[in-house]
Enzyme design. Structure first.
Site, PDB file in Angstrom:
ATOM      1  N   LYS A  75       0.835  -1.211   0.000  1.00  0.00           N
ATOM      2  CA  LYS A  75       0.000   0.000   0.000  1.00  0.00           C
ATOM      3  C   LYS A  75       0.869   1.259   0.000  1.00  0.00           C
ATOM      4  O   LYS A  75       2.075   1.177   0.245  1.00  0.00           O
ATOM      5  CB  LYS A  75      -0.900  -0.009   1.233  1.00  0.00           C
ATOM      6  CG  LYS A  75      -0.135   0.042   2.553  1.00  0.00           C
ATOM      7  CD  LYS A  75      -1.041  -0.255   3.738  1.00  0.00           C
ATOM      8  CE  LYS A  75      -0.235  -0.239   5.037  1.00  0.00           C
ATOM      9  NZ  LYS A  75      -1.026  -0.705   6.183  1.00  0.00           N
ATOM     10  N   TYR A 112      17.424  30.319   6.086  1.00  0.00           N
ATOM     11  CA  TYR A 112      16.209  31.038   6.492  1.00  0.00           C
ATOM     12  C   TYR A 112      16.150  31.207   7.995  1.00  0.00           C
ATOM     13  O   TYR A 112      16.451  30.281   8.757  1.00  0.00           O
ATOM     14  CB  TYR A 112      14.972  30.250   6.079  1.00  0.00           C
ATOM     15  CG  TYR A 112      14.639  30.351   4.609  1.00  0.00           C
ATOM     16  CD1 TYR A 112      14.432  31.581   3.999  1.00  0.00           C
ATOM     17  CD2 TYR A 112      14.502  29.198   3.836  1.00  0.00           C
ATOM     18  CE1 TYR A 112      14.118  31.655   2.652  1.00  0.00           C
ATOM     19  CE2 TYR A 112      14.181  29.261   2.501  1.00  0.00           C
ATOM     20  CZ  TYR A 112      13.990  30.497   1.904  1.00  0.00           C
ATOM     21  OH  TYR A 112      13.674  30.575   0.583  1.00  0.00           O
TER      22      TYR A 112
END
Ligand SMILES: *Cc1c(COP(=O)(O)O)cnc(C)c1O
Length: 365
Positions: free
Chosen positions: A36, A257
């Protein structure tokens, strides 16, 4: 020319090796290989094709995932582990020969009332204490009997799912195990399935006729923060990228940042072409390390969308084009998961579509 080189190298040999470990630890059980969520981020069809050879069936979560396997021509039985969600899907499931989980009374009614082209194998999921999917234990006998007598049903497997299999000492394991065993006896099921990877590895008494390993096939362990290698599994995914720039940052200056990291000495900073846009979590901004030329290098400052910055002061030869391992051989995904405050399952699943998957037959190095 520089290549971004951001890729997940998937070792089909490691996948086969890990499947052979399932066979070794659960020699008497059939194996439902769980693929899955795009085979836990490794790529549904190529992984399913590789696993189809040595497994007995494939497990997916959604109808669409099942269809992808059929369209790819994969002929191993496919189990839809959340079952079907509409009559139309049920009809198609019968046409495609899918096996389905029934976990809710409405799914049973839908199945009993339908006129199907051909009968299906049904996995009756009973809730033994996880309280997510599954019919209540006290409805088990009636459901079982109704399924057995339906012309739409070819065979029935009794199944349940463990809530705490990754915590071997958790008392819920024993409680769920005892209830499951009792239910199996009371309905006289000759086919039963209870074990995910964790129970496949450490609860032989939970193996029954079908084990359902997912994570361990990919060389990862459910027993965090231990790593797959402890159970002699091999990592299937090697997530790698390259350095695209190297600069010296003087002591006192900051990187990235928010200027969250500041150099306390002159530091050689390499920019590596991977970021949260590739599935390398922004949470890795603090403690994380990467592997360059076999050496650990600290991630500096914040993870950006397309890049990270790492300390290569100790590696004079590391520069543009040098390969970097984010996780894989030498840097277990379990260790990265601890830094990211998550689990290996999530890291593997969330590698984004921008990262090219490359399939190799040899071991990951
Ligand atoms: C995902 C899943 C598994 C596999 O679990 P792992 O911990 O990855 O081995 C087994 N059974 C069911 C029903 C699942 O949804």
């Amino acid at each position: 020319m520089l290549s971004r080189g951001t890729r997940a190298v998937i070792s089909l040999a490691a996948l086969q090796h890990n499947l052979s470990i399932v066979r070794r630890v659960a020699p008497a059980s059939s194996v439902l290989a769980v693929v899955k969520a795009d085979a836990y981020g490794h790529g549904l069809v190529p992984v399913a094709r590789a696993l189809a050879v040595g497994s007995d069936a494939l497990g997916v979560a959604t109808f669409e995932e099942g269809m992808s396997l059929k369209l790819a021509g994969i002929e191993r039985p496919v189990l839809l582990m959340e079952g079907v969600l509409s009559t139309a899907q049920l009809q198609q499931a019968a046409q495609q020969g899918f096996q389905i989980v029934v976990h809710q009374p409405w799914q049973l009614s839908m199945l009993l009332e339908a006129q199907l082209a051909s009968p299906l194998t049904v996995w009756l999921k009973v809730d033994t204490g996880m309280h997510r999917l599954g019919i209540a234990a006290n409805g088990c006998a009636l459901f079982w009997q109704q399924l057995q007598s339906s012309a739409n049903v070819k065979a029935v497997v009794l199944m349940s799912h463990l809530a705490c299999a990754d915590e071997p000492e958790h008392p819920l394991n024993q409680q769920q195990g005892e209830l499951f065993s009792r239910l199996r006896q009371s309905v006289g099921a000759t086919a039963a399935s209870f074990a995910n990877s964790a129970a496949t590895l450490n609860r032989p008494d939970f193996h029954y006729q079908w084990v359902r390993p997912g994570l361990m096939l990919y060389g990862a362990t459910p027993f965090a923060p231990s790593s797959g290698a402890v159970q002699s599994m091999q990592p299937v995914m090697h997530l790698q990228s390259r350095i695209i720039s190297r600069t010296r940052v003087p002591a006192g200056d900051s990187v990235g940042y928010g200027a969250t990291w500041r150099a306390d000495r002159d530091t050689d900073v390499a920019v590596v072409a991977i970021g949260y846009g590739d599935g390398y979590p922004r949470h890795l901004s603090a403690d994380a390390e990467v592997l360059i030329d076999g050496q650990r290098c600290a991630v500096l400052g914040r993870v950006s969308m397309d890049m990270i910055t790492v300390d290569v002061t100790a590696l004079p030869d590391a520069g543009p084009n040098t390969q970097v391992t984010l996780w894989g051989p030498g840097l277990p995904v379990e260790e990265v998961a601890v830094w990211a405050n998550t689990i290996n399952y999530e890291l593997l699943c969330q590698v984004t579509g921008r990262v090219e998957r490359i399939y190799v037959d040899g071991a990951n190095t």
